[in-house]
Design a protein around this motif. Structure first.
Motif, PDB file in Angstrom:
ATOM      1  N   GLY A 245     -39.310 -37.089  -2.421  1.00 49.94           N
ATOM      2  CA  GLY A 245     -39.683 -36.868  -3.817  1.00 49.94           C
ATOM      3  C   GLY A 245     -38.473 -36.746  -4.706  1.00 49.94           C
ATOM      4  O   GLY A 245     -37.333 -36.873  -4.264  1.00 49.94           O
ATOM      5  N   ILE A 246     -38.712 -36.434  -5.968  1.00 49.74           N
ATOM      6  CA  ILE A 246     -37.641 -36.418  -6.952  1.00 49.74           C
ATOM      7  C   ILE A 246     -36.611 -35.335  -6.663  1.00 49.74           C
ATOM      8  O   ILE A 246     -35.418 -35.506  -6.913  1.00 49.74           O
ATOM      9  CB  ILE A 246     -38.220 -36.266  -8.381  1.00 49.74           C
ATOM     10  CG1 ILE A 246     -37.121 -36.468  -9.422  1.00 49.74           C
ATOM     11  CG2 ILE A 246     -38.908 -34.912  -8.549  1.00 49.74           C
ATOM     12  CD1 ILE A 246     -37.644 -36.545 -10.836  1.00 49.74           C
ATOM     13  N   THR A 247     -37.032 -34.208  -6.123  1.00 49.49           N
ATOM     14  CA  THR A 247     -36.084 -33.115  -5.880  1.00 49.49           C
ATOM     15  C   THR A 247     -35.225 -33.346  -4.643  1.00 49.49           C
ATOM     16  O   THR A 247     -34.259 -32.611  -4.435  1.00 49.49           O
ATOM     17  CB  THR A 247     -36.825 -31.770  -5.725  1.00 49.49           C
ATOM     18  OG1 THR A 247     -37.689 -31.840  -4.601  1.00 49.49           O
ATOM     19  CG2 THR A 247     -37.623 -31.444  -6.979  1.00 49.49           C
ATOM     20  N   ASN A 248     -35.551 -34.359  -3.852  1.00 47.16           N
ATOM     21  CA  ASN A 248     -34.819 -34.591  -2.603  1.00 47.16           C
ATOM     22  C   ASN A 248     -33.576 -35.446  -2.770  1.00 47.16           C
ATOM     23  O   ASN A 248     -32.810 -35.623  -1.819  1.00 47.16           O
ATOM     24  CB  ASN A 248     -35.750 -35.207  -1.560  1.00 47.16           C
ATOM     25  CG  ASN A 248     -36.981 -34.361  -1.323  1.00 47.16           C
ATOM     26  OD1 ASN A 248     -38.065 -34.702  -1.779  1.00 47.16           O
ATOM     27  ND2 ASN A 248     -36.825 -33.229  -0.658  1.00 47.16           N
ATOM     28  N   ALA A 249     -33.372 -36.000  -3.973  1.00 46.75           N
ATOM     29  CA  ALA A 249     -32.120 -36.678  -4.331  1.00 46.75           C
ATOM     30  C   ALA A 249     -31.702 -37.733  -3.308  1.00 46.75           C
ATOM     31  O   ALA A 249     -30.536 -37.805  -2.914  1.00 46.75           O
ATOM     32  CB  ALA A 249     -31.008 -35.639  -4.508  1.00 46.75           C
ATOM     33  N   LEU A 250     -32.636 -38.570  -2.892  1.00 48.09           N
ATOM     34  CA  LEU A 250     -32.350 -39.518  -1.822  1.00 48.09           C
ATOM     35  C   LEU A 250     -31.659 -40.797  -2.294  1.00 48.09           C
ATOM     36  O   LEU A 250     -31.301 -41.645  -1.471  1.00 48.09           O
ATOM     37  CB  LEU A 250     -33.636 -39.867  -1.079  1.00 48.09           C
ATOM     38  CG  LEU A 250     -34.184 -38.734  -0.204  1.00 48.09           C
ATOM     39  CD1 LEU A 250     -35.519 -39.128   0.398  1.00 48.09           C
ATOM     40  CD2 LEU A 250     -33.198 -38.360   0.886  1.00 48.09           C
ATOM     41  N   ASP A 251     -31.448 -40.944  -3.591  1.00 50.39           N
ATOM     42  CA  ASP A 251     -30.714 -42.114  -4.078  1.00 50.39           C
ATOM     43  C   ASP A 251     -29.347 -42.216  -3.419  1.00 50.39           C
ATOM     44  O   ASP A 251     -28.886 -43.317  -3.091  1.00 50.39           O
ATOM     45  CB  ASP A 251     -30.563 -42.047  -5.599  1.00 50.39           C
ATOM     46  CG  ASP A 251     -31.897 -42.207  -6.306  1.00 50.39           C
ATOM     47  OD1 ASP A 251     -32.305 -43.356  -6.527  1.00 50.39           O
ATOM     48  OD2 ASP A 251     -32.520 -41.186  -6.622  1.00 50.39           O
ATOM     49  N   THR A 252     -28.699 -41.079  -3.228  1.00 51.09           N
ATOM     50  CA  THR A 252     -27.373 -41.075  -2.607  1.00 51.09           C
ATOM     51  C   THR A 252     -27.431 -41.664  -1.205  1.00 51.09           C
ATOM     52  O   THR A 252     -26.568 -42.468  -0.814  1.00 51.09           O
ATOM     53  CB  THR A 252     -26.820 -39.640  -2.554  1.00 51.09           C
ATOM     54  OG1 THR A 252     -26.774 -39.097  -3.874  1.00 51.09           O
ATOM     55  CG2 THR A 252     -25.422 -39.615  -1.944  1.00 51.09           C
ATOM     56  N   LEU A 253     -28.433 -41.282  -0.430  1.00 49.09           N
ATOM     57  CA  LEU A 253     -28.559 -41.796   0.928  1.00 49.09           C
ATOM     58  C   LEU A 253     -28.784 -43.299   0.935  1.00 49.09           C
ATOM     59  O   LEU A 253     -28.158 -44.033   1.719  1.00 49.09           O
ATOM     60  CB  LEU A 253     -29.709 -41.082   1.642  1.00 49.09           C
ATOM     61  CG  LEU A 253     -29.970 -41.538   3.086  1.00 49.09           C
ATOM     62  CD1 LEU A 253     -28.803 -41.157   3.984  1.00 49.09           C
ATOM     63  CD2 LEU A 253     -31.269 -40.951   3.609  1.00 49.09           C
TER      64      LEU A 253
END
Length: 424
Positions: A245-253
């Motif tokens: 979800g949005i709070t998991n900040a997975l764009d970096t991964l």
């Protein structure tokens, strides 16, 4: 008489939160039940009041406005509440309001009279029911913070602090801090935030997430077809397991995975469901080094993690993390005995204390890439040593028995835990 607690007198504790999951069914949010279960084992009477509107748990199906049962000597009352599909929605807020109204109307005469009422966020609105309960029963009121609101939605949700809804939540937060007999935070540096909000010194007690003793036994194995379809063989597996979800900040991964697509020996495994799963799957459709796997029951999470070489979690670069973290995901990761790399800028705890992994700056793709490569070059024995250190630290410091005993100290009538009023 209570056995093993800080007081020899049996007490009654009510734990009130819109979101509580039972460990037999839930994938998260079980901390409240686990603490109450430990208090019940010590001989205390424990009641949980929660809602049937919890996307992270399987809740009972029942007719009527409420349903009460007993689980492991803990009396649990579910309140029928308005349902919602997405976290960022008006319907979620309406569900909060609905819960408070129905909680206030919940018949309580057949419940044991509380010596202490623990109100746990979310929702912040439950503090009003908590204040009413304290007045009616003469109990102590403990305000527990699991998510710092409204700071989370201003820092990570894009809301202005001048938004009327945010302003109202800020007033409620201040009321809770001023009025509670004790403040508990799952994050280790909450005291700094409370003192910033109130402008004065205030004691805050850290009682973080703990490790479920049932997870120490051999985990349930994954179905053969799940392994065959979703777990790559012969790869160095970097895994994120949990909500997408949005709070998991997975764009970096995923940006890191794209930057490392030519490293054919390294694979990124993302296990879980969430609002952004379909979005990320579409964005990563051209990446051969990324696999999305369905969420698994809590009892199978450790079986997934055992297949992995490096475990990952991330957060946004946000002021929220200046006050620390105590995430269920980190508990699961450390329990797996695998090294952890976290894209995290904030108050450090657990991973650094245990030596079980490393932090890299949040949203720094290059720093993450270098750290993953460094771990791939370590001997397997060294990675095992790092992971074992994290597991050993967790088992020593995060048992629910210890956390329950810490709560008992705050329930004692003579405990001096309230914030001091400002001197005129």
């Amino acid at each position: 008489a209570a056995a093993g607690g800080s007081t020899a007198v049996s007490v009654c504790v009510w734990y009130v939160s819109k979101y509580v999951a039972m460990p037999a069914a839930g994938r998260g949010g079980t901390r409240g039940f686990m603490i109450m279960r430990e208090l019940a084992r010590m001989g205390h009477r424990c009641v949980i009041m929660t809602s049937d509107s919890n996307q992270l748990a399987d809740v009972p199906q029942f007719e009527g406005p409420h349903f009460t049962t007993t689980i492991n000597d803990v009396k649990v009352s579910w309140v029928r509440t308005l349902k919602y599909r997405t976290a960022k929605s008006l319907r979620r807020i309406l569900s909060w309001l609905d819960f408070e109204w129905r909680l206030w109307r919940l018949p309580k005469d057949e419940l044991p009279r509380p010596d202490a009422v623990i109100v746990s966020s979310l929702s912040l609105l439950t503090i009003f029911n908590g204040l009413w309960m304290r007045r009616r029963y003469g109990s102590r009121l403990i305000f527990e913070v699991r998510d710092i609101w409204p700071l989370t939605i201003t820092e990570e949700g894009g809301y202005s602090r001048y938004n009327p809804f945010v302003f109202a939540l800020a007033m409620i937060e201040r009321l809770a801090y001023r009025s509670a007999d004790a403040i508990v935070g799952t994050m280790p540096n909450l005291q700094q935030h409370v003192e910033e909000v109130l402008g004065r010194s205030c004691p805050v007690h850290c009682i973080p997430m703990g490790v479920d003793e049932t997870l120490l036994s051999e985990p349930e194995p994954l179905p053969t077809e799940y392994e065959a379809a979703h777990i790559p063989n012969g790869k160095f597996l970097v895994c994120h397991a949990g909500t997408i979800g949005i709070t998991n900040a997975l764009d970096t991964l995923f940006e890191c995975a794209r930057a490392m697509r030519d490293h054919s020996d390294i694979h990124f495994l993302v296990v879980g469901d969430g609002d952004l799963r379909a979005h990320y799957q579409a964005a990563c459709a051209d990446l051969p080094n990324v696999t999305f796997a369905p969420a698994v029951p809590k009892k199978m999470v450790q079986s997934v993690l055992r297949h992995c070489d490096l475990l990952y979690f991330s957060v946004h670069a946000s002021k929220v993390w200046a006050y620390g973290q105590s995430l269920n995901k980190v508990i699961d990761y450390m329990l797996a005995g695998k090294p952890i790399v976290a894209s995290y800028t904030g108050f450090p705890s657990m991973i650094n204390e245990s030596g079980g992994g490393v932090f890299v700056p949040a949203e720094d793709v290059e720093a993450l890439r270098k750290e993953i490569l460094r771990y791939t070059e370590l001997p397997a024995e060294k990675r095992e040593t790092i992971g074992a250190a994290g597991r050993a630290w967790l088992l020593h410091n995060r048992s629910y028995r210890t956390l329950a005993e810490n709560y008992l100290k705050l329930i004692e009538p003579n405990a001096t835990t309230r914030c001091k009023e400002t001197t005129p």
